[in-house]
Design an enzyme around this catalytic site. Structure first.
Site, PDB file in Angstrom:
ATOM      1  N   LYS A  90      37.682  26.753  34.476  1.00 18.34           N
ATOM      2  CA  LYS A  90      37.039  28.032  34.799  1.00 18.34           C
ATOM      3  C   LYS A  90      36.755  28.846  33.537  1.00 18.34           C
ATOM      4  CE  LYS A  90      39.065  31.314  37.473  1.00 18.34           C
ATOM      5  NZ  LYS A  90      39.237  32.351  38.499  1.00 18.34           N
ATOM      6  N   LYS A  96      47.469  40.703  37.680  1.00 15.48           N
ATOM      7  CA  LYS A  96      46.502  39.641  37.943  1.00 15.48           C
ATOM      8  C   LYS A  96      45.790  39.947  39.280  1.00 15.48           C
ATOM      9  CE  LYS A  96      46.679  36.617  34.539  1.00 15.48           C
ATOM     10  NZ  LYS A  96      45.453  36.075  33.934  1.00 15.48           N
ATOM     11  N   ASP A 129      48.658  31.450  34.326  1.00 14.46           N
ATOM     12  CA  ASP A 129      48.188  31.227  35.700  1.00 14.46           C
ATOM     13  C   ASP A 129      49.031  30.195  36.451  1.00 14.46           C
ATOM     14  OD1 ASP A 129      46.064  33.034  35.664  1.00 14.46           O
ATOM     15  OD2 ASP A 129      44.748  31.607  34.662  1.00 14.46           O
ATOM     16  N   GLY A 135      37.590  38.201  37.163  1.00 16.14           N
ATOM     17  CA  GLY A 135      38.135  39.043  36.089  1.00 16.14           C
ATOM     18  C   GLY A 135      37.665  38.597  34.712  1.00 16.14           C
ATOM     19  N   GLN A 172      41.134  37.423  27.179  1.00 14.59           N
ATOM     20  CA  GLN A 172      40.004  38.238  27.648  1.00 14.59           C
ATOM     21  C   GLN A 172      39.726  39.402  26.694  1.00 14.59           C
ATOM     22  OE1 GLN A 172      40.792  39.263  31.749  1.00 14.59           O
ATOM     23  NE2 GLN A 172      40.619  37.146  32.420  1.00 14.59           N
ATOM     24  N   ARG A 226      42.007  45.965  39.238  1.00 11.71           N
ATOM     25  CA  ARG A 226      42.512  45.403  37.980  1.00 11.71           C
ATOM     26  C   ARG A 226      42.139  46.283  36.791  1.00 11.71           C
ATOM     27  NH1 ARG A 226      41.318  39.060  38.316  1.00 11.71           N
ATOM     28  NH2 ARG A 226      42.627  39.070  36.452  1.00 11.71           N
ATOM     29  N   ARG A 230      45.399  31.512  43.724  1.00 12.08           N
ATOM     30  CA  ARG A 230      46.501  30.698  43.197  1.00 12.08           C
ATOM     31  C   ARG A 230      47.758  30.815  44.063  1.00 12.08           C
ATOM     32  NH1 ARG A 230      44.045  28.623  38.867  1.00 12.08           N
ATOM     33  NH2 ARG A 230      42.833  30.031  37.540  1.00 12.08           N
TER      34      ARG A 230
END
Length: 446
Positions: free
Chosen positions: A28, A355, A328, A101, A177, A129, A403
């Site tokens: 991803k 998250k 993750d 995100g 990020q 977020r 997830r």
């Protein structure tokens, strides 16, 4: 806005041995970046193996709205004709990122160096977020966040800088990020833009920038950190990208194969970037039989096939500095820990609280609902297993989190009683074929 108004509960029950060869969806993180860098290059970039989940599709629509031409040629096979660094056009409408995100934060960085005004929004989960940590450095570079009622949360409008300023920025937390947003904004600035990290985060942005012809230097900083410097205003050249299998998606069949007795599964073409394999390192410390086959290098990344056999696991202490390389994967690691002998302590999980959901609290709640002994101690998660199958029998609240849903379905495949997740809809954001692929190995999912 993505309105998933009809929840789809799903149940997993104890399965016989999982067997077979599979290819998990494309990574991803790389899929988002492939589209963005393709859009910033001059000419046509081909992408194979792109993850076609909802999050990545949202990014493809965003770069199209910013002026790039994006064409889907076949399954996972895409082409992007870019507009060049600093060439993004002002979109007519708000960019809606759904649940993505990574997509929204990286695009904010790419837009911050262009003299345009862009409105950003997302679904209910993404609106919760934090965006302030991205906006702070972008403001230092000359961008302006036109504050909405929500302050530093979506929806918000960013006005890019007419003359972006190169900065040296130390990230407050290890976050690929934040780093990527600063480097993307730095593409438009003259001179050197530098990001300093105390803990190294995943380095896909640096690798892909180099792949596209930018000058990036990454040096060690302190004990675990990095100092990354980008020379601004490069001309990015189109470069083909083969998206490797996503280690975060591979985590679910890997743990399922370890826990379901008699299983043997081969996962083909999984990325084994050293900054992404914290889960595999940890599972091997726990006694997992995970064999690396045919290591190779493609499109700027290390990949390999992984053979996983059912294993007896023991509890371990997972150091906080490993968090960036497996942030993750803690949810499914906690599931593995429920079947191990003894105590597993996962340290320093503060990042899990911001998250898709508060993953720390939600993971503990899901484990407790299924009879697993666990507790949260500060920012640590402690799971105590007794080397036997978890009791199961519970229903888990997924909080719109893909997830969480997949992790607890994995728990159900090896538990004494079936495990139900209240909503499996959001699995489509990262792993649309999850149910089908797991059933193909022999998993009992209804």
């Amino acid at each position: 806005m993505n309105a998933h108004s009809n929840p789809k509960p799903q149940q997993a029950r104890r399965s016989s041995a999982l067997k077979g060869r599979i290819r998990v969806p494309g990574d991803k993180s790389i899929s988002h970046r492939a589209l963005l860098f393709g859009a910033l290059a001059v000419g046509e970039t081909t992408v194979t193996g792109l993850l076609e989940g909802e999050d990545v599709i949202a990014t493809s629509k965003a770069v199209q709205a910013l002026g790039a031409t994006v064409v889907r040629k076949g399954e996972g096979d895409w082409s992007v004709r870019g507009v060049g660094v600093g060439g993004f056009l002002q979109p007519k409408n708000t960019l809606d990122f759904g649940n993505a995100g990574t997509g929204v934060r990286l695009t904010m960085g790419a837009v911050a160096g262009c003299p345009i005004r862009v409105a950003f929004d997302g679904d209910a989960s993404l609106r919760k977020r934090p965006m302030g940590r991205i906006l702070d450095p972008l403001k230092q570079m000359g961008a302006r966040a036109v504050e909405e009622a929500s302050g530093t949360r979506l929806p918000l409008v960013i006005e890019g800088a007419r003359d972006p300023i190169p900065i040296t920025y130390r990230t407050p937390v290890a976050s690929a990020q934040i780093k990527s947003a600063v480097l993307l904004a730095g593409l438009c600035a003259p001179g050197e833009t530098t990001v300093i990290e105390d803990e190294a985060s995943r380095d896909h942005t640096e690798r892909l920038l180099t792949h596209f012809g930018a000058e990036v230097v990454s040096l060690p900083e302190g004990q675990h950190g990095r100092r990354i410097t980008l020379i601004g205003q490069p001309e990015l050249r189109p470069a083909p990208i083969v998206v490797p299998g996503d280690p975060s998606s591979a985590a679910f069949p890997i743990v399922a194969a370890l826990l379901v007795p008699g299983s043997e599964v081969v996962l083909e073409g999984v990325m084994i970037n050293p900054l992404r394999i914290g889960l595999i390192t940890t599972l091997r410390e726990m006694g997992a039989d995970i064999e690396t086959l045919d290591s190779r290098y493609e499109g700027g990344e290390d990949i390999a096939d992984l053979r996983v056999r059912a294993s007896t696991l023991k509890g371990v202490d997972v150091p906080a500095e490993r968090a960036p390389s497996m942030i993750d994967e803690y949810l499914v690691l906690a599931v593995a820990a429920a079947f191990a002998t003894g105590e597993t302590r996962m340290r320093g999980l503060k990042e899990l609280r911001v998250k898709e959901s508060d993953r720390l609290a939600a993971t503990a709640d899901g484990l407790k609902a299924n009879g697993v002994d666990c507790e949260i101690d500060g920012d640590d998660l402690i799971v105590r297993g007794n080397g036997r199958a978890a009791p199961g029998g519970g229903t888990v609240a997924t909080h719109m989190d893909h997830r969480l849903a997949m992790s607890f379905l994995v728990l159900g495949l090896a538990s004494e009683k079936p495990v139900t997740v209240d909503d499996s809809t959001f699995i489509a954001t990262s792993f649309p074929a999850f149910t089908e692929l797991m059933r193909g190995l022999g998993a009992e999912l209804s």
